[in-house]
Design a protein around this motif. Sequence first.
Motif, PDB file in Angstrom:
ATOM      1  N   UNK A   1       4.444 -62.336 -20.779  1.00 41.47           N
ATOM      2  CA  UNK A   1       4.494 -62.529 -22.227  1.00 41.47           C
ATOM      3  C   UNK A   1       4.971 -63.920 -22.600  1.00 41.47           C
ATOM      4  N   UNK A   2       5.765 -64.532 -21.718  1.00 41.68           N
ATOM      5  CA  UNK A   2       6.292 -65.863 -22.041  1.00 41.68           C
ATOM      6  C   UNK A   2       5.632 -66.950 -21.195  1.00 41.68           C
ATOM      7  N   UNK A   3       4.379 -66.713 -20.809  1.00 44.92           N
ATOM      8  CA  UNK A   3       3.670 -67.695 -20.005  1.00 44.92           C
ATOM      9  C   UNK A   3       3.510 -69.007 -20.750  1.00 44.92           C
ATOM     10  N   UNK A   4       3.335 -68.926 -22.065  1.00 40.98           N
ATOM     11  CA  UNK A   4       3.192 -70.128 -22.883  1.00 40.98           C
ATOM     12  C   UNK A   4       4.419 -71.013 -22.726  1.00 40.98           C
ATOM     13  N   UNK A   5       5.612 -70.404 -22.811  1.00 39.37           N
ATOM     14  CA  UNK A   5       6.843 -71.180 -22.669  1.00 39.37           C
ATOM     15  C   UNK A   5       6.966 -71.764 -21.276  1.00 39.37           C
ATOM     16  N   UNK A   6       6.714 -70.950 -20.272  1.00 36.29           N
ATOM     17  CA  UNK A   6       6.852 -71.414 -18.890  1.00 36.29           C
ATOM     18  C   UNK A   6       5.916 -72.576 -18.621  1.00 36.29           C
ATOM     19  N   UNK A   7       4.695 -72.502 -19.155  1.00 37.67           N
ATOM     20  CA  UNK A   7       3.742 -73.572 -18.891  1.00 37.67           C
ATOM     21  C   UNK A   7       4.245 -74.897 -19.432  1.00 37.67           C
TER      22      UNK A   7
ATOM     23  N   UNK B   1       2.193 -50.889 -33.393  1.00 36.79           N
ATOM     24  CA  UNK B   1       1.366 -51.793 -34.211  1.00 36.79           C
ATOM     25  C   UNK B   1       1.408 -53.215 -33.661  1.00 36.79           C
ATOM     26  N   UNK B   2       2.589 -53.685 -33.279  1.00 38.01           N
ATOM     27  CA  UNK B   2       2.687 -55.034 -32.701  1.00 38.01           C
ATOM     28  C   UNK B   2       1.843 -55.134 -31.429  1.00 38.01           C
ATOM     29  N   UNK B   3       1.898 -54.101 -30.621  1.00 33.11           N
ATOM     30  CA  UNK B   3       1.115 -54.108 -29.379  1.00 33.11           C
ATOM     31  C   UNK B   3      -0.381 -54.150 -29.694  1.00 33.11           C
TER      32      UNK B   3
ATOM     33  N   UNK C   1      -1.426 -57.693 -30.892  1.00 37.68           N
ATOM     34  CA  UNK C   1      -1.500 -58.655 -29.790  1.00 37.68           C
ATOM     35  C   UNK C   1      -2.747 -58.421 -28.947  1.00 37.68           C
ATOM     36  N   UNK C   2      -3.088 -57.172 -28.729  1.00 37.20           N
ATOM     37  CA  UNK C   2      -4.260 -56.840 -27.916  1.00 37.20           C
ATOM     38  C   UNK C   2      -5.565 -57.230 -28.606  1.00 37.20           C
ATOM     39  N   UNK C   3      -5.536 -57.400 -29.915  1.00 40.77           N
ATOM     40  CA  UNK C   3      -6.753 -57.710 -30.663  1.00 40.77           C
ATOM     41  C   UNK C   3      -6.767 -59.142 -31.184  1.00 40.77           C
ATOM     42  N   UNK C   4      -6.019 -60.015 -30.522  1.00 41.48           N
ATOM     43  CA  UNK C   4      -6.146 -61.443 -30.770  1.00 41.48           C
ATOM     44  C   UNK C   4      -5.358 -61.983 -31.945  1.00 41.48           C
ATOM     45  N   UNK C   5      -4.491 -61.186 -32.548  1.00 40.39           N
ATOM     46  CA  UNK C   5      -3.656 -61.668 -33.651  1.00 40.39           C
ATOM     47  C   UNK C   5      -2.436 -62.379 -33.068  1.00 40.39           C
TER      48      UNK C   5
ATOM     49  N   UNK D   1       5.896 -60.201 -28.275  1.00 40.83           N
ATOM     50  CA  UNK D   1       4.441 -60.135 -28.130  1.00 40.83           C
ATOM     51  C   UNK D   1       3.768 -61.487 -28.369  1.00 40.83           C
ATOM     52  N   UNK D   2       4.574 -62.566 -28.371  1.00 40.77           N
ATOM     53  CA  UNK D   2       4.045 -63.925 -28.560  1.00 40.77           C
ATOM     54  C   UNK D   2       3.344 -64.076 -29.906  1.00 40.77           C
ATOM     55  N   UNK D   3       3.855 -63.393 -30.914  1.00 38.55           N
ATOM     56  CA  UNK D   3       3.294 -63.428 -32.263  1.00 38.55           C
ATOM     57  C   UNK D   3       4.232 -64.221 -33.167  1.00 38.55           C
ATOM     58  N   UNK D   4       3.688 -65.202 -33.875  1.00 38.34           N
ATOM     59  CA  UNK D   4       4.465 -65.968 -34.826  1.00 38.34           C
ATOM     60  C   UNK D   4       4.640 -65.211 -36.143  1.00 38.34           C
TER      61      UNK D   4
END
Length: 555
Positions: free
Chosen positions: A1-7, A103-105, A108-112, A161-164
């Motif tokens: 879930x935090x791959x963005x941060x790690x990258x 709902x959050x899940x 995230x699964x549908x590209x939001x 869920x990496x959602x802003x």
Amino acid sequence: MHKLTDFFHRHSRSSSYQSLHRDPAAPAPKPEATAFPTEADIYRHRKQRGVNLGSWFVLERWIIESPFRSAAAPGQSDLDVARGQDAKQVLEHHWDTWITRADWEWLAQHGINTVRIPIGYYHICGADASVLNGTDFAEHQHVFEGAWGRITDAISTAHQFNIGVLLDLHSAPGKQNRDSHSGTSAPTPAFFTPQNMAHTTHILTTLARHLPSLPNIVGIELLNEPQPDSHDDALRRWYTDTILSVRDAAPQMPVYISDCWRTDEYGGFVAALSKAPQRLDGVVLDHHLYRCFTGEDVNTRAEAHARALVDANAGTPSMFARVVQNLQSAGGAMVVGEFSGALNPNSLAHLGGGPAEMKARKAYLKAEIELFERYCAGWFFWTYKKESRDLGWGFRDAVEAGIWPGVGLVVRNECERDAGRSGRRNTMMDKALAEHTSYWDQYPGNYEHFRFGDGFVQGWDDAYERFLCAGASSPVPVPELGFKGPWAKRRAEGYVRAKGGAGNVWEYGECFCCLWWCGHGFDDGVDGVCVEHGLIQGVDAARRDFIQIYCEGGA
């Protein structure tokens, strides 16, 4: 879930293209006080593909009926619910059940990747009860004090869920428009008084001070859909003063403002703010687009509505192109904070329902998304869901009915290891630099064209880092750099600190538009010229390359 941060921790410095000529007199690089980009910067600058979580905190009866069953007359607003029976229990049950972790899940699964959460000033009273002083909600602290903890929990869950999260002040003291979603059922706005405007500034600074220290807060929207009428000058002064106050409380917080459906005028206002001293940077214009309310909307068929959004010469696309170019050149941006798939029944009547109507609905949604993806830094569908099924207003219903179009870029090939990428970048940069040099050498001047190349490389590398963060196996669209103007401005400021050359930083990545021409004597028919500098050309070139090499398709 935090791959963005790690990258980004692994790739905090972009590579440079060593074959470019450098200015031997340029000073040695200087470290920035705060490294850019941080995790918060990534959330705030990526293209926002979002939904509104409507009627979670600010209630609207047409979206969900159940919280209004015990409301006081006329039973249309939050204040009516607060004055009704068992208001505290009714609201807390609603807050805990309308949006859940499931709902959050699903989102995230549908590209939001971002949500806009409408709140009223009274929902902040759990953080500071003074927000209620002298307002219609002053006697209802006990009803709303539990909202703030749930809002901060929502931000935390979204981060998982990496959602802003964009927090939108939907209801201000005195109400800023005539609608019941601005807090009360009163027929006329009373916001535009010195007392209410000053108190709203206090509310927004209170909100900014009490937000949790989480990187996924992408901004604060100062006021939803104000109707200033004769108070337009007062609203603009209030915007300016309130931005400064919010920045005192949260110096790096992006601020969003409504265009009041006067997009050109407020686009110019935001562009002017973006060129002002630094504390007025990072202002985003919010436009709302609906095609189901006016007489013209009613008398226009669904197919014509769709065509009017994809025809580059039609009114709305022309306006988007004009305003976004002006904003981007000034380091600003525009989002569509609300839109829907709703059309007036008369626009669909000729289709007779069935597959023909579903096809027309999907085509209309696709036209909207293509317009927003082309010009805007982000978009937010209104609304995520309704209590009853609604293909026009319910995002989830539209997705599950199969009429929501595919959006964004989905990876089909391994993209972490690509030995040829730097070579492709350098080839494209050489070509773009040659074209840039050839064009500008027509006009006598003291240029430093190598800065264009520096910007192109930086833009390419930044854009690819957005893509690579998503991972090769992700089934949802990869993140993209959406807020190009603000990003370019931040990069240009860092570049000048590190390497000097402020006079020619426009070649690297700062705005270049007709204002430069006028200031240098070129006033012959160039009004509206906006030249994309090196960094943004690099960003766009990287996206084209990414589509060709890695993707299944995209908007």
